[in-house]
Design an enzyme around this catalytic site. Structure first.
Site, PDB file in Angstrom:
ATOM      1  N   SER A  67       0.872  -1.166   0.000  1.00  0.00           N
ATOM      2  CA  SER A  67       0.000   0.000   0.000  1.00  0.00           C
ATOM      3  C   SER A  67       0.914   1.221   0.000  1.00  0.00           C
ATOM      4  O   SER A  67       1.711   1.391   0.923  1.00  0.00           O
ATOM      5  CB  SER A  67      -0.874  -0.031   1.251  1.00  0.00           C
ATOM      6  OG  SER A  67      -1.604   1.172   1.368  1.00  0.00           O
ATOM      7  N   LYS A  77      -0.964  -1.020  -4.494  1.00  0.00           N
ATOM      8  CA  LYS A  77      -2.190  -0.291  -4.151  1.00  0.00           C
ATOM      9  C   LYS A  77      -1.822   1.169  -3.926  1.00  0.00           C
ATOM     10  O   LYS A  77      -0.915   1.475  -3.154  1.00  0.00           O
ATOM     11  CB  LYS A  77      -2.795  -0.913  -2.890  1.00  0.00           C
ATOM     12  CG  LYS A  77      -3.762  -0.059  -2.106  1.00  0.00           C
ATOM     13  CD  LYS A  77      -4.439  -0.888  -1.008  1.00  0.00           C
ATOM     14  CE  LYS A  77      -4.566  -0.111   0.286  1.00  0.00           C
ATOM     15  NZ  LYS A  77      -5.145  -0.915   1.372  1.00  0.00           N
ATOM     16  N   LYS A 105      -2.954   4.893  -2.686  1.00  0.00           N
ATOM     17  CA  LYS A 105      -3.931   5.692  -1.960  1.00  0.00           C
ATOM     18  C   LYS A 105      -4.374   6.816  -2.893  1.00  0.00           C
ATOM     19  O   LYS A 105      -3.551   7.339  -3.670  1.00  0.00           O
ATOM     20  CB  LYS A 105      -3.307   6.264  -0.687  1.00  0.00           C
ATOM     21  CG  LYS A 105      -3.012   5.207   0.362  1.00  0.00           C
ATOM     22  CD  LYS A 105      -4.297   4.614   0.934  1.00  0.00           C
ATOM     23  CE  LYS A 105      -4.004   3.719   2.136  1.00  0.00           C
ATOM     24  NZ  LYS A 105      -5.242   3.183   2.743  1.00  0.00           N
ATOM     25  N   ASP A 120      -7.116   2.819  -3.129  1.00  0.00           N
ATOM     26  CA  ASP A 120      -7.838   2.843  -1.841  1.00  0.00           C
ATOM     27  C   ASP A 120      -8.127   4.289  -1.489  1.00  0.00           C
ATOM     28  O   ASP A 120      -7.214   5.086  -1.270  1.00  0.00           O
ATOM     29  CB  ASP A 120      -6.988   2.182  -0.751  1.00  0.00           C
ATOM     30  CG  ASP A 120      -7.721   2.059   0.587  1.00  0.00           C
ATOM     31  OD1 ASP A 120      -8.886   2.512   0.677  1.00  0.00           O
ATOM     32  OD2 ASP A 120      -7.131   1.503   1.532  1.00  0.00           O
ATOM     33  N   GLU A 145     -10.903   0.274  -3.504  1.00  0.00           N
ATOM     34  CA  GLU A 145     -11.169  -0.010  -2.086  1.00  0.00           C
ATOM     35  C   GLU A 145     -11.868   1.174  -1.418  1.00  0.00           C
ATOM     36  O   GLU A 145     -11.406   2.310  -1.513  1.00  0.00           O
ATOM     37  CB  GLU A 145      -9.836  -0.324  -1.395  1.00  0.00           C
ATOM     38  CG  GLU A 145      -9.962  -0.802   0.040  1.00  0.00           C
ATOM     39  CD  GLU A 145      -8.600  -1.221   0.612  1.00  0.00           C
ATOM     40  OE1 GLU A 145      -7.665  -1.494  -0.171  1.00  0.00           O
ATOM     41  OE2 GLU A 145      -8.471  -1.261   1.841  1.00  0.00           O
ATOM     42  N   ASP A 175     -13.471  -2.219   2.988  1.00  0.00           N
ATOM     43  CA  ASP A 175     -12.563  -2.321   4.134  1.00  0.00           C
ATOM     44  C   ASP A 175     -13.333  -1.805   5.355  1.00  0.00           C
ATOM     45  O   ASP A 175     -13.964  -2.592   6.082  1.00  0.00           O
ATOM     46  CB  ASP A 175     -11.290  -1.496   3.824  1.00  0.00           C
ATOM     47  CG  ASP A 175     -10.307  -1.375   4.975  1.00  0.00           C
ATOM     48  OD1 ASP A 175     -10.598  -1.843   6.085  1.00  0.00           O
ATOM     49  OD2 ASP A 175      -9.215  -0.787   4.775  1.00  0.00           O
ATOM     50  N   LYS A 203      -9.344  -7.145   8.002  1.00  0.00           N
ATOM     51  CA  LYS A 203      -8.350  -6.692   8.977  1.00  0.00           C
ATOM     52  C   LYS A 203      -8.790  -7.267  10.308  1.00  0.00           C
ATOM     53  O   LYS A 203      -9.908  -6.982  10.765  1.00  0.00           O
ATOM     54  CB  LYS A 203      -8.316  -5.168   9.066  1.00  0.00           C
ATOM     55  CG  LYS A 203      -7.643  -4.510   7.879  1.00  0.00           C
ATOM     56  CD  LYS A 203      -7.650  -3.002   8.004  1.00  0.00           C
ATOM     57  CE  LYS A 203      -6.960  -2.392   6.791  1.00  0.00           C
ATOM     58  NZ  LYS A 203      -7.279  -0.960   6.670  1.00  0.00           N
ATOM     59  N   GLY A 209      -3.642  -4.201   6.257  1.00  0.00           N
ATOM     60  CA  GLY A 209      -2.637  -3.846   7.261  1.00  0.00           C
ATOM     61  C   GLY A 209      -2.996  -2.536   7.922  1.00  0.00           C
ATOM     62  O   GLY A 209      -3.791  -1.754   7.391  1.00  0.00           O
TER      63      GLY A 209
HETATM   64  O1  OSB Z   1      -7.132   1.579   4.524  1.00  0.00           O
HETATM   65  O2  OSB Z   1      -5.872  -0.105   4.296  1.00  0.00           O
HETATM   66  C1  OSB Z   1      -6.087   0.992   4.802  1.00  0.00           C
HETATM   67  C2  OSB Z   1      -3.053   2.064   6.875  1.00  0.00           C
HETATM   68  C3  OSB Z   1      -3.666   2.640   7.963  1.00  0.00           C
HETATM   69  C4  OSB Z   1      -5.031   2.716   7.989  1.00  0.00           C
HETATM   70  C5  OSB Z   1      -5.791   2.218   6.934  1.00  0.00           C
HETATM   71  C6  OSB Z   1      -5.179   1.608   5.858  1.00  0.00           C
HETATM   72  C7  OSB Z   1      -3.791   1.568   5.806  1.00  0.00           C
HETATM   73  C8  OSB Z   1      -3.043   1.027   4.679  1.00  0.00           C
HETATM   74  C9  OSB Z   1      -1.629   0.557   4.929  1.00  0.00           C
HETATM   75  O3  OSB Z   1      -3.456   1.000   3.541  1.00  0.00           O
HETATM   76  C10 OSB Z   1      -1.556  -0.913   5.090  1.00  0.00           C
HETATM   77  C11 OSB Z   1      -0.199  -1.319   5.597  1.00  0.00           C
HETATM   78  O4  OSB Z   1       0.735  -1.287   4.801  1.00  0.00           O
HETATM   79  O5  OSB Z   1      -0.089  -1.661   6.795  1.00  0.00           O
HETATM   80 MG    MG Z   2      -8.217   0.372   3.163  1.00  0.00          MG
END
Ligand code: OSB
Ligand code: MG
Length: 370
Positions: free
Chosen positions: A135, A161, A163, A188, A213, A238, A262, A290
């Site tokens: 991510s 992925k 953001k 995402d 996402e 999510d 998660k 994550g």
């Molecule tokens: O939406 O998946 C998410 C990190 C913090 C809060 C929400 C998200 C995320 C990530 C990072 O996308 C995932 C990771 O690399 O731990």
């Molecule tokens: Mg997410």
């Protein structure tokens, strides 16, 4: 089994790279860790709650209060077979799923150690290796983003992925697809869009994203279902999925075609397994998300990802992407093929470095069985 003592700690750890999403920037993590003692064994759990209630309504400080005043006292009174008993022990307390998950997951870890089997095995895992994606947070410039993608692909990661948020989406996806036409690519939004953006989102079908996402509200199924009807691209939920019933509702309403599990968000391994099984029966693939975890939470994510329906690359990646130095040994590493080997030794398969954790601890309290 009876739990003799529960230690709560807050540690602070600077991220190796700041992480920006549509809801905010994280540079230093404040993390609640729990440590259980029973029959001379020790097991750890990590709370996924963030520094602020921006991803969900929980944050480290609410998780601390609920754990100390409500959850830990209940756990200390209980006679346990294993982590599967925790939802019942905690059920009088509504919500606070990330706080519950930290304790429940530690109980599962303890139970695996007691049985002398790996946590993955105890959870029902079947994979020897798990496929890994990354991510990538919002970057200050497109050039920086392109460099990051190049680095992660060179490291072997199987899915990128990105953001995104309004204004940092279509043009970006176009640039990335021009350069890498065939990679597994997803985005995402962490709920950054509204229904007025629906035409814009529909344009992204041209980029053949693996999924989009959580584009809309963090607590929504209905509008995601309307959006999914307009898209060829799969929506992945999510934030919206809190439990198995939510997964069933979302699948039934066709609010998504993929689910991100998660373990913190859903309240622990029991509920994560229930969602895994329900999605598997209905042909909906899942992957493990994550929350910028230390090695303790990461090890638990690896074990969960070994279940059969975790068929898409997850956001579980190498320790060094997050930390200059992790709190477990060995650190989590990813092979050139973009995979993590699932440990087969008893428990999580990683050793927690108490010396390092001690040096990072900013508050600590202990509750004992009376
Ligand atoms: O939406 O998946 C998410 C990190 C913090 C809060 C929400 C998200 C995320 C990530 C990072 O996308 C995932 C990771 O690399 O731990
Ligand atoms: Mg997410």
């Amino acid at each position: 089994m009876k739990i003799d003592a529960i230690h709560l700690r807050e540690i602070t750890m600077p991220l190796a790279f700041p992480f920006r999403t549509s809801f905010g920037l994280t540079t230093v993590r404040r993390i609640l860790l729990v440590e259980l003692e029973a029959d001379g064994l020790t097991a750890w759990g990590e709370c996924a709650a963030g520094e602020h209630p921006y991803f969900s309504d929980e944050m480290i400080d609410t998780a601390w209060i609920i754990t100390e005043s409500e959850l830990a006292p209940r756990l200390l009174k209980a006679e346990l077979q294993g982590g599967g008993n925790c939802p019942d022990i905690f059920k009088q307390v509504r919500g606070h799923r990330m706080a519950k998950a930290a304790l429940e997951n530690a109980v599962w870890d303890m139970e695996a150690q007691r049985q002398g089997i790996s946590l993955a095995n105890l959870l029902g895992g079947t994979r020897e290796k798990i496929p890994c994606g990354v991510s990538i947070g919002l970057q200050d410039t497109d050039e920086l983003l392109m460099e990051k993608i190049e680095t992660e692909l060179a490291a072997g990661y199987q899915r990128i992925k990105l953001k995104c948020e309004p204004g940092r989406d279509t043009v970006l996806f176009e640039k990335v697809r021009d350069r890498w036409p065939d990679i597994l690519l997803s985005c995402d939004a962490n709920s950054a869009y509204q229904m007025k953006d629906i035409d814009r989102i529909a344009e992204w079908d041209q980029f053949k994203l693996l999924m989009i996402e959580q584009p809309l509200w963090y607590d929504d199924f209905y509008f995601h279902s309307m959006l999914q009807k307009r898209l060829e691209t799969a929506i992945c939920l999510d934030e919206s999925i809190r439990n198995r019933r939510d997964a069933l509702a979302a699948i039934d309403m066709e609010s998504c075609r993929i689910i991100n599990i998660k373990v913190g968000r859903v309240g622990g391994f029991s509920e994560a397994i229930a969602i895994h099984n329900a999605t598997a029966e209905r042909g909906i693939p899942v992957w493990c998300g994550g929350m910028l975890e230390t090695g303790i939470g990461r090890a638990h994510n690896i074990a969960l990802s070994s279940l059969p329906n975790f068929s898409l690359p997850g956001d579980v990646s190498a320790s060094k992407r997050y930390w200059a130095e992790d709190v477990i040994e060995p650190e989590v590493t990813v092979s050139k093929a973009g995979e993590i080997v699932v440990p087969t030794t008893p428990g999580s398969g990683f050793v927690v470095r108490r010396d390092r954790i001690d040096s990072l601890t900013v508050r600590k309290t202990t509750l004992r069985r009376s």
